[in-house]
Write a protein that holds these residues in place. Sequence first.
Motif, PDB file in Angstrom:
ATOM      1  N   VAL A   4       0.890  -1.273  -0.030  1.00 47.22           N
ATOM      2  CA  VAL A   4       0.022   0.007   0.064  1.00 47.22           C
ATOM      3  C   VAL A   4       0.889   1.157  -0.106  1.00 47.22           C
ATOM      4  O   VAL A   4       1.660   1.263   0.935  1.00 47.22           O
ATOM      5  CB  VAL A   4      -0.828  -0.072   1.076  1.00 47.22           C
ATOM      6  N   SER A   5       0.679   2.127  -0.702  1.00 45.58           N
ATOM      7  CA  SER A   5       1.435   3.218  -1.153  1.00 45.58           C
ATOM      8  C   SER A   5       1.084   4.332   0.068  1.00 45.58           C
ATOM      9  O   SER A   5       0.181   4.144   0.602  1.00 45.58           O
ATOM     10  CB  SER A   5       1.367   4.048  -2.440  1.00 45.58           C
ATOM     11  N   PHE A  55      -2.903   6.204   3.021  1.00 46.23           N
ATOM     12  CA  PHE A  55      -2.781   6.775   4.175  1.00 46.23           C
ATOM     13  C   PHE A  55      -3.061   8.292   4.315  1.00 46.23           C
ATOM     14  O   PHE A  55      -3.988   8.824   4.966  1.00 46.23           O
ATOM     15  CB  PHE A  55      -1.680   6.451   4.925  1.00 46.23           C
ATOM     16  N   ASP A  56      -2.536   8.987   3.233  1.00 51.97           N
ATOM     17  CA  ASP A  56      -2.851  10.365   3.012  1.00 51.97           C
ATOM     18  C   ASP A  56      -4.328  10.615   2.651  1.00 51.97           C
ATOM     19  O   ASP A  56      -4.939  11.676   3.241  1.00 51.97           O
ATOM     20  CB  ASP A  56      -2.140  10.770   2.183  1.00 51.97           C
ATOM     21  N   PHE A  58      -0.451   6.442   9.720  1.00 55.88           N
ATOM     22  CA  PHE A  58       0.811   5.459   9.136  1.00 55.88           C
ATOM     23  C   PHE A  58       1.391   4.851  10.153  1.00 55.88           C
ATOM     24  O   PHE A  58       1.700   5.570  10.907  1.00 55.88           O
ATOM     25  CB  PHE A  58       1.749   6.706   8.353  1.00 55.88           C
ATOM     26  N   PRO A  59       1.503   3.464   9.997  1.00 51.24           N
ATOM     27  CA  PRO A  59       2.152   2.695  10.866  1.00 51.24           C
ATOM     28  C   PRO A  59       3.570   2.905  11.304  1.00 51.24           C
ATOM     29  O   PRO A  59       4.274   3.631  10.597  1.00 51.24           O
ATOM     30  CB  PRO A  59       2.165   1.261  10.349  1.00 51.24           C
ATOM     31  N   PHE A  67       8.482  -1.772   5.293  1.00 49.12           N
ATOM     32  CA  PHE A  67       8.429  -0.312   4.958  1.00 49.12           C
ATOM     33  C   PHE A  67       8.990  -0.373   3.217  1.00 49.12           C
ATOM     34  O   PHE A  67      10.128  -0.566   3.526  1.00 49.12           O
ATOM     35  CB  PHE A  67       9.001   0.703   5.756  1.00 49.12           C
ATOM     36  N   GLY A  68       8.209  -0.202   2.336  1.00 53.89           N
ATOM     37  CA  GLY A  68       8.674   0.095   1.103  1.00 53.89           C
ATOM     38  C   GLY A  68       9.136   1.313   0.769  1.00 53.89           C
ATOM     39  O   GLY A  68       8.740   2.363   1.380  1.00 53.89           O
TER      40      GLY A  68
END
Length: 159
Positions: free
Chosen positions: A51-52, A56-57, A63-64, A157-158
Motif C-alpha cells: 500500500v503506497s 494513508f494520506d 501511517f504505521p 516499509f517500501g
Amino acid sequence: DDFIKIYLKEKNIKLNKVFQAMKYDRQFNQNMLKRYGFVDDAGNVKVYRGVSKSYFDETGIPFPKDYGEVAQMAVNSAESWSTNATLAEKFASSHGRGLGIVFEAEVPIERVIGSNFSFAHIKEWDSIYKKMKFSELGEMEIIIGGTRPVNVKVFEFGG
C-alpha cells in the motif's frame, strides 16, 4: 445487471453455468494453493499487500510506526494480494516513487476466490524477482473475498 443478462442471452449462456464455472475456478485455485504448499496446517494462506503512502494520506488512517505493528484492514468484496512479499514491496513504493507499507496477513483458504498461478508455485523465484524490473513481474496474485476485516501486521516499509 442488464448488460450481463443481455450478453448471456446473446451468447446462449445459462447463468447457472457461469456460477458452476466460478465455483470450479475457486476450488481449483484453493487446491493449487494447497498442492504447492501455500496453505499451513491451520488452513491459512500467507499473503502480502503493498500500500503506497498516498493511501494513508487519502484515507486519514495513521501511517504505521514500526515493523510488526498489528491492525485490521477493511477489504472490499474482492481484493488483490500476493504470495510474494518482494512483489508487494513494488506496490508499496508506488513502483519506486515513494514510501509505503507491505502488510502481511494469514487468511483462511476459504476466503481465496481466485489466483494467478503464472509462477506462484515457484518459491525460489524470490531472488530472481529482486533483479527484475516491475513490468517483468507476474503479480502472483491471490484474490481475497468477503468484506470482513483482515488482521494484518506491518511486514516491511517500501520505498
